[in-house]
Design a protein around this motif. Sequence first.
Motif, short mmCIF file in Angstrom:
data_model
loop_
_atom_site.label_atom_id
_atom_site.label_comp_id
_atom_site.label_asym_id
_atom_site.label_seq_id
_atom_site.Cartn_x
_atom_site.Cartn_y
_atom_site.Cartn_z
N LYS A 57 0.93 -1.14 -0.11
CA LYS A 57 0.11 0.05 0.03
C LYS A 57 0.78 1.10 0.13
CE LYS A 57 -3.35 -2.21 3.03
NZ LYS A 57 -2.48 -3.40 3.67
N THR A 58 0.52 2.17 -0.89
CA THR A 58 1.07 3.48 -0.84
C THR A 58 0.42 4.39 0.02
OG1 THR A 58 1.93 3.35 -3.05
CG2 THR A 58 2.06 5.58 -2.45
N ILE A 59 1.11 4.57 1.17
CA ILE A 59 0.27 5.40 2.15
C ILE A 59 0.58 7.02 2.12
CG2 ILE A 59 -0.09 3.53 4.03
CD1 ILE A 59 2.21 4.87 5.24
N ILE A 60 1.60 7.36 1.21
CA ILE A 60 2.04 8.55 0.95
C ILE A 60 2.54 8.58 -0.14
CG2 ILE A 60 3.22 10.70 1.57
CD1 ILE A 60 3.51 9.67 4.40
N PRO A 61 1.83 9.17 -1.45
CA PRO A 61 2.46 9.16 -2.56
C PRO A 61 3.71 10.35 -2.63
CG PRO A 61 0.24 10.63 -2.63
CD PRO A 61 0.54 9.83 -1.34
N LEU A 62 4.35 10.29 -3.84
CA LEU A 62 5.40 11.33 -3.59
C LEU A 62 5.13 12.68 -3.44
CD1 LEU A 62 8.54 11.12 -4.29
CD2 LEU A 62 8.10 11.85 -6.41
N LEU A 90 6.28 -0.65 -6.19
CA LEU A 90 7.13 0.57 -6.29
C LEU A 90 7.63 0.93 -7.83
CD1 LEU A 90 8.81 2.57 -4.48
CD2 LEU A 90 10.35 0.81 -4.32
N GLY A 91 8.05 -0.33 -8.44
CA GLY A 91 8.66 0.01 -9.70
C GLY A 91 7.66 0.92 -10.71
N VAL A 92 6.46 0.48 -10.43
CA VAL A 92 5.49 1.27 -11.51
C VAL A 92 5.33 2.63 -11.08
CG1 VAL A 92 2.95 1.26 -11.93
CG2 VAL A 92 3.96 -1.11 -11.89
N GLN A 93 5.30 2.73 -9.47
CA GLN A 93 5.14 4.11 -9.02
C GLN A 93 6.50 4.90 -9.53
OE1 GLN A 93 3.91 4.38 -5.03
NE2 GLN A 93 5.02 6.17 -4.83
N VAL A 94 7.63 4.34 -9.24
CA VAL A 94 8.82 5.30 -9.62
C VAL A 94 8.76 5.69 -11.10
CG1 VAL A 94 11.52 4.99 -9.59
CG2 VAL A 94 10.21 4.22 -7.61
N SER A 95 8.51 4.73 -11.86
CA SER A 95 8.52 5.03 -13.33
C SER A 95 7.60 5.90 -13.75
CB SER A 95 7.94 3.53 -14.29
OG SER A 95 8.98 2.66 -13.96
N LYS A 96 6.55 6.27 -12.98
CA LYS A 96 5.62 7.57 -13.09
C LYS A 96 5.97 8.64 -12.59
CE LYS A 96 1.49 4.67 -13.58
NZ LYS A 96 0.04 4.16 -12.69
N ASP A 97 6.62 8.51 -11.44
CA ASP A 97 7.01 9.60 -10.67
C ASP A 97 8.25 10.32 -11.12
OD1 ASP A 97 4.93 8.92 -8.63
OD2 ASP A 97 6.14 8.11 -7.21
N VAL A 98 9.25 9.68 -11.35
CA VAL A 98 10.55 10.40 -11.34
C VAL A 98 10.69 11.12 -13.00
CG1 VAL A 98 13.00 9.85 -11.37
CG2 VAL A 98 11.58 8.81 -9.68
N ILE A 99 10.87 12.30 -12.98
CA ILE A 99 11.07 12.87 -14.19
C ILE A 99 12.61 12.79 -14.89
CG2 ILE A 99 11.02 15.24 -14.99
CD1 ILE A 99 9.01 16.10 -12.90
N LYS A 100 12.43 12.28 -15.98
CA LYS A 100 13.93 12.11 -16.32
C LYS A 100 14.34 13.17 -17.16
CE LYS A 100 13.29 7.07 -17.02
NZ LYS A 100 13.03 5.84 -17.79
#
Length: 211
Positions: A57-62, A90-100
């Motif tokens: 569970k993601t309890i706090i998004p980025l 987490l991998g799905v979340q990081v791929s969406k979150d992190v700006i390349k």
Amino acid sequence: MRRLPVYMLLDTSGSMQGEPIEAVNSGMETLIGALRQDPYALETVHMSVMTFDADAKTIIPLTPLEDVLLPQITTPRSGPTHLGLALETLGVQVSKDVIKGSDAEKGDWAPYLFIMTDGKPSDTQLYAEQCIAMRKLGFASIVGCAAGPKAKEDDLKPLCDHIVRLDTMDSSAFAKLFKWVSEIIASGNKSLGTTETKSLPPPPPEINVVF
């Protein structure tokens, strides 16, 4: 200002019930409070918190550090430790979150990942697959903490750049752990834009660096 994404992955399986999970809650408050004393961290750090037991569970998004509101973290009475599922989520979340970075913008700094667990992953095959996947996401550092007598450092070695051991799981020990994590993040802030290093600040005596 470029962001420094920080991901916290916390074990909330049944064995964490009682004093350990209460200590984690206090420790997270220590972490947030310490980081907010650092003006540069306050400007750059964005934090996400995920828990894992039978579910992830993601309890706090980025979220920008100044806007982070910690909920009360709870744990079921019993249940498995699905760390592989947590890493997959987490991998799905990081791929969406992190700006390349691109020609148009610099993008985020390489993210940090901190994992705290008190036991062995229950979903061993998925965990092994996700350890490989995590290495492809470009984390600046992945730090694991094996907390308590049932946690084994060897289980974290395929995943982590650094592993520390916490023999006791009381409030004092977790407070020192999360304070040290804040020092790692703060030192990462100060080294942004300079030669990358994976060295860590020295931990307090209660925390043993094993890898």
